[in-house]
Design an enzyme around this catalytic site. Structure first.
Site, PDB file in Angstrom:
ATOM      1  N   GLU A  51      62.111  -0.515 -19.851  1.00 29.06           N
ATOM      2  CA  GLU A  51      62.008  -0.240 -21.292  1.00 29.06           C
ATOM      3  C   GLU A  51      62.845  -1.241 -22.083  1.00 29.06           C
ATOM      4  O   GLU A  51      62.421  -1.743 -23.125  1.00 29.06           O
ATOM      5  CB  GLU A  51      62.487   1.193 -21.606  1.00 29.06           C
ATOM      6  N   GLN A 104      78.626  -7.321  -7.733  1.00 28.92           N
ATOM      7  CA  GLN A 104      78.540  -7.477  -9.186  1.00 28.92           C
ATOM      8  C   GLN A 104      78.820  -6.096  -9.768  1.00 28.92           C
ATOM      9  O   GLN A 104      78.084  -5.151  -9.477  1.00 28.92           O
ATOM     10  CB  GLN A 104      77.129  -7.934  -9.519  1.00 28.92           C
ATOM     11  N   GLU A 112      69.621 -14.090 -12.764  1.00 32.23           N
ATOM     12  CA  GLU A 112      69.305 -12.774 -12.180  1.00 32.23           C
ATOM     13  C   GLU A 112      67.817 -12.475 -12.313  1.00 32.23           C
ATOM     14  O   GLU A 112      67.190 -11.921 -11.413  1.00 32.23           O
ATOM     15  CB  GLU A 112      70.126 -11.689 -12.898  1.00 32.23           C
ATOM     16  N   SER A 130      66.636  -2.099 -17.272  1.00 36.26           N
ATOM     17  CA  SER A 130      65.431  -1.260 -17.124  1.00 36.26           C
ATOM     18  C   SER A 130      64.207  -1.883 -17.801  1.00 36.26           C
ATOM     19  O   SER A 130      64.304  -2.722 -18.692  1.00 36.26           O
ATOM     20  CB  SER A 130      65.689   0.137 -17.696  1.00 36.26           C
ATOM     21  N   SER A 187      77.888  -2.143 -14.445  1.00 40.78           N
ATOM     22  CA  SER A 187      77.520  -0.804 -14.920  1.00 40.78           C
ATOM     23  C   SER A 187      78.657   0.196 -14.766  1.00 40.78           C
ATOM     24  O   SER A 187      79.471   0.104 -13.839  1.00 40.78           O
ATOM     25  CB  SER A 187      76.312  -0.289 -14.128  1.00 40.78           C
TER      26      SER A 187
HETATM   27  C1  LIG Z   1      68.968  -0.333  -6.925  1.00 39.35           C
HETATM   28  C2  LIG Z   1      69.935  -0.610  -8.030  1.00 39.35           C
HETATM   29  C3  LIG Z   1      70.854  -1.648  -7.893  1.00 39.35           C
HETATM   30  C4  LIG Z   1      71.795  -1.895  -8.902  1.00 39.35           C
HETATM   31  N1  LIG Z   1      72.748  -2.862  -8.699  1.00 39.35           N
HETATM   32  C5  LIG Z   1      73.694  -3.038  -9.651  1.00 39.35           C
HETATM   33  C6  LIG Z   1      74.761  -3.967  -9.426  1.00 39.35           C
HETATM   34  O1  LIG Z   1      74.831  -4.628  -8.382  1.00 39.35           O
HETATM   35  N2  LIG Z   1      75.724  -4.086 -10.366  1.00 39.35           N
HETATM   36  C7  LIG Z   1      75.682  -3.351 -11.539  1.00 39.35           C
HETATM   37  O2  LIG Z   1      76.564  -3.537 -12.364  1.00 39.35           O
HETATM   38  N3  LIG Z   1      74.680  -2.462 -11.777  1.00 39.35           N
HETATM   39  C8  LIG Z   1      73.703  -2.294 -10.870  1.00 39.35           C
HETATM   40  N4  LIG Z   1      72.696  -1.368 -11.080  1.00 39.35           N
HETATM   41  C9  LIG Z   1      72.719  -0.573 -12.309  1.00 39.35           C
HETATM   42  C10 LIG Z   1      71.621  -0.950 -13.304  1.00 39.35           C
HETATM   43  O3  LIG Z   1      71.912  -2.180 -13.922  1.00 39.35           O
HETATM   44  C11 LIG Z   1      71.506   0.193 -14.315  1.00 39.35           C
HETATM   45  O4  LIG Z   1      71.074   1.337 -13.587  1.00 39.35           O
HETATM   46  C12 LIG Z   1      70.518  -0.117 -15.421  1.00 39.35           C
HETATM   47  O5  LIG Z   1      71.008  -1.144 -16.251  1.00 39.35           O
HETATM   48  C13 LIG Z   1      70.235   1.144 -16.275  1.00 39.35           C
HETATM   49  O6  LIG Z   1      71.422   1.734 -16.695  1.00 39.35           O
HETATM   50  P1  LIG Z   1      71.709   3.306 -16.442  1.00 39.35           P
HETATM   51  O7  LIG Z   1      71.513   3.592 -15.000  1.00 39.35           O
HETATM   52  O8  LIG Z   1      73.028   3.621 -17.052  1.00 39.35           O
HETATM   53  O9  LIG Z   1      70.543   4.071 -17.217  1.00 39.35           O
HETATM   54  P2  LIG Z   1      70.481   4.344 -18.775  1.00 39.35           P
HETATM   55  O10 LIG Z   1      70.923   3.151 -19.528  1.00 39.35           O
HETATM   56  O11 LIG Z   1      71.173   5.641 -19.045  1.00 39.35           O
HETATM   57  O12 LIG Z   1      68.927   4.522 -18.992  1.00 39.35           O
HETATM   58  C14 LIG Z   1      68.245   5.726 -18.556  1.00 39.35           C
HETATM   59  C15 LIG Z   1      66.798   5.605 -19.032  1.00 39.35           C
HETATM   60  O13 LIG Z   1      66.771   5.534 -20.470  1.00 39.35           O
HETATM   61  C16 LIG Z   1      66.094   4.365 -20.904  1.00 39.35           C
HETATM   62  N5  LIG Z   1      66.754   3.768 -22.061  1.00 39.35           N
HETATM   63  C17 LIG Z   1      68.100   3.582 -22.232  1.00 39.35           C
HETATM   64  N6  LIG Z   1      68.326   2.972 -23.414  1.00 39.35           N
HETATM   65  C18 LIG Z   1      67.124   2.726 -23.974  1.00 39.35           C
HETATM   66  C19 LIG Z   1      66.695   2.114 -25.199  1.00 39.35           C
HETATM   67  N7  LIG Z   1      67.581   1.587 -26.051  1.00 39.35           N
HETATM   68  N8  LIG Z   1      65.370   2.043 -25.449  1.00 39.35           N
HETATM   69  C20 LIG Z   1      64.450   2.547 -24.586  1.00 39.35           C
HETATM   70  N9  LIG Z   1      64.795   3.172 -23.420  1.00 39.35           N
HETATM   71  C21 LIG Z   1      66.105   3.259 -23.115  1.00 39.35           C
HETATM   72  C22 LIG Z   1      66.168   3.398 -19.722  1.00 39.35           C
HETATM   73  O14 LIG Z   1      65.091   2.499 -19.749  1.00 39.35           O
HETATM   74  C23 LIG Z   1      66.111   4.327 -18.527  1.00 39.35           C
HETATM   75  O15 LIG Z   1      64.762   4.645 -18.225  1.00 39.35           O
HETATM   76  C24 LIG Z   1      71.762  -1.106 -10.098  1.00 39.35           C
HETATM   77  C25 LIG Z   1      70.801  -0.082 -10.245  1.00 39.35           C
HETATM   78  C26 LIG Z   1      69.904   0.154  -9.221  1.00 39.35           C
HETATM   79  C27 LIG Z   1      68.903   1.285  -9.411  1.00 39.35           C
END
Ligand SMILES: Cc1cc2nc3c(=O)[nH]c(=O)nc-3n(C[C@H](O)[C@H](O)[C@H](O)COP(=O)(O)OP(=O)(O)OC[C@H]3O[C@@H](n4cnc5c(N)ncnc54)[C@H](O)[C@@H]3O)c2cc1C
Length: 405
Positions: A388, A155, A271, A386, A158
């Site tokens: 949050e 999938q 999911e 996440s 991101s």
């Molecule tokens: C083990 C693992 C497996 C994964 N598998 C997949 C996969 O198979 N396919 C895929 O596409 N993705 C996958 N992901 C990615 C995952 O969906 C993203 O990491 C997640 O959606 C957070 O996005 P980011 O990492 O860009 O963090 P960010 O969006 O940059 O967030 C960083 C921090 O800021 C906080 N934050 C951001 N925006 C807000 C807001 N508006 N209000 C409050 N707090 C906020 C978040 O809660 C987080 O704590 C995976 C991630 C992990 C850790």
């Protein structure tokens, strides 16, 4: 016990003991026409307990992620060929009929027999229901290889600057004849480096969520580079996917061009709900393992009680979700509660295991797999959206509170 099939009620197998004790007599579950998950569970439990081919999966601890995935493909093949995993999926695409409760029953039975669920089943539970509704031709074409483990899919949503704010993603999708060309960078794709194809979200139109499309991409193209990402436990759980003009034919669009956001939202209910059900089974299994390990200190009652309560809350809640999915209800933002309960349970269970097992957890050579699962559990507040973001969704879209300024 009687079981009904579409052609009417059929008689139960005359001699069930004989059936489970002779491999040649294993009648595929598909032919049995179970009319309830309970009856199916009972027979599956006998199969898992008695069939010699299951032994290599019971209590299996993978030495590393790739070896584990390869070994568990064998389990997927066995469960498919014997018909067990085909229950709960539509007949039209290769399933044996019945609703998602049959799948939930299979996962429970596997955990009960200390058989780890192949990671591919998690992905299947998320992706296949979406194909059934939004791209039936793809579901029919790929269902059997996916369920049998002959293929693995990833999938890819991101991007480096688009995780929580997914609607800002930048991977482009340009028309090319009857198909499309994709260019961009995806990141954090679970099992990407072991996958032959990926469901991917890309921008086919203007800004915002209205410009997005969901597609299925073959990953073995020269214009695609899949790079594994090693995480804290030393395993390649995640991947980066670089696309430089990768091609898809027009029939690989899931839904219609521009409908990607709606398709992604439909996917989320699976999911958050179905995935939670699989994981609660894991948590109960691991708590059981710990209790039987002989390392438990009586002073650990508080931590253990809290972990068990969190895992049970997840089980009770996701059972409701699975039942709602079985009734084909459309789920909304309330599925964020499933994800929040999952995070609570995953953290509580692994914190308690580490605490209760003490030095054995830290130093025992045979418990590397347990330490690895502990480290992966730290990602629970992030993966699948996440914590949050889930809390904000519950506050705003379930409780009707105003958005924060
Ligand atoms: C083990 C693992 C497996 C994964 N598998 C997949 C996969 O198979 N396919 C895929 O596409 N993705 C996958 N992901 C990615 C995952 O969906 C993203 O990491 C997640 O959606 C957070 O996005 P980011 O990492 O860009 O963090 P960010 O969006 O940059 O967030 C960083 C921090 O800021 C906080 N934050 C951001 N925006 C807000 C807001 N508006 N209000 C409050 N707090 C906020 C978040 O809660 C987080 O704590 C995976 C991630 C992990 C850790």
């Amino acid at each position: 016990m009687t079981k009904s099939s579409s052609s009417g009620t059929i008689r139960a197998f005359d001699d069930r003991e004989r059936r489970v004790s002779h491999e040649a007599d294993h009648r595929p579950a598909a032919a049995a026409g179970y009319d309830s998950p309970a009856a199916y569970s009972e027979d599956l439990a006998r199969f898992l307990a008695d069939d010699a081919r299951v032994t290599v999966y019971r209590g299996y601890r993978a030495p590393d992620l790739e070896t584990g995935a390869d070994h568990l493909h064998g389990l997927q093949r066995l469960l498919f060929d014997e018909g067990w995993s085909r229950l709960g999926w539509p007949v039209g695409c290769g399933g044996a009929g019945g609703d998602p409760r049959f799948r939930a029953a299979m996962f429970d039975a596997l955990w009960d027999h200390d058989i780890v669920i192949p990671e591919a089943y998690n992905t299947l539970e998320i992706l296949v229901p979406v194909l059934l509704v939004h791209a039936r031709h793809l579901a029919e074409g790929y269902f059997a290889p996916l369920l049998r483990g002959d293929e693995t899919w990833a999938q890819a949503f991101s991007e480096p600057d688009a995780g929580s704010d997914l609607a800002s993603l930048r991977t482009r999708m340009e028309p090319d004849g009857d198909g499309w060309r994709l260019t961009g960078q995806k990141i954090w794709s679970s099992y990407g480096h072991l996958s032959q194809r990926s469901v991917l979200l890309a921008r086919s139109g203007g800004p915002g969520h209205r410009g997005l499309s969901m597609v299925l991409v073959d990953l073995d193209q020269p214009s695609i580079d899949v790079r594994p990402i090693r995480v804290e436990d030393g395993e390649n759980h995640l991947s980066e996917i670089l696309l430089d003009g990768a091609y898809i034919s027009g029939d690989r669009v899931i839904g219609a061009p521009g409908q990607g956001w709606a398709v992604a939202m439909y996917m989320l209910q699976w999911e958050r709900g179905a995935y939670g059900w699989i994981q609660q089974g894991r948590f109960h299994n691991r708590l059981r393992f710990m209790l039987e390990s002989g390392h438990v200190d009586p002073g650990a009652a508080q931590a253990l009680g809290a972990a068990y309560a969190a895992a049970t809350a997840l089980r009770v809640h996701t059972r409701q979700t699975v039942n709602r999915l079985a009734r084909e209800e459309t789920l909304g933002p309330e599925v964020s509660v499933d994800k929040l309960l999952l995070v609570d349970a995953e953290l509580a269970v692994w914190d308690s295991i580490r605490h209760v097992m003490g030095p054995a957890f830290e130093f025992d050579d045979d418990l590397g797999w347990l330490r690895s699962e502990f480290l992966y559990s730290r990602a629970a507040p992030i993966y699948g959206g996440s914590q949050e973001i889930q809390r904000s969704l519950v506050a705003q879209r379930v409780l009707g509170m105003p958005r924060e300024p």
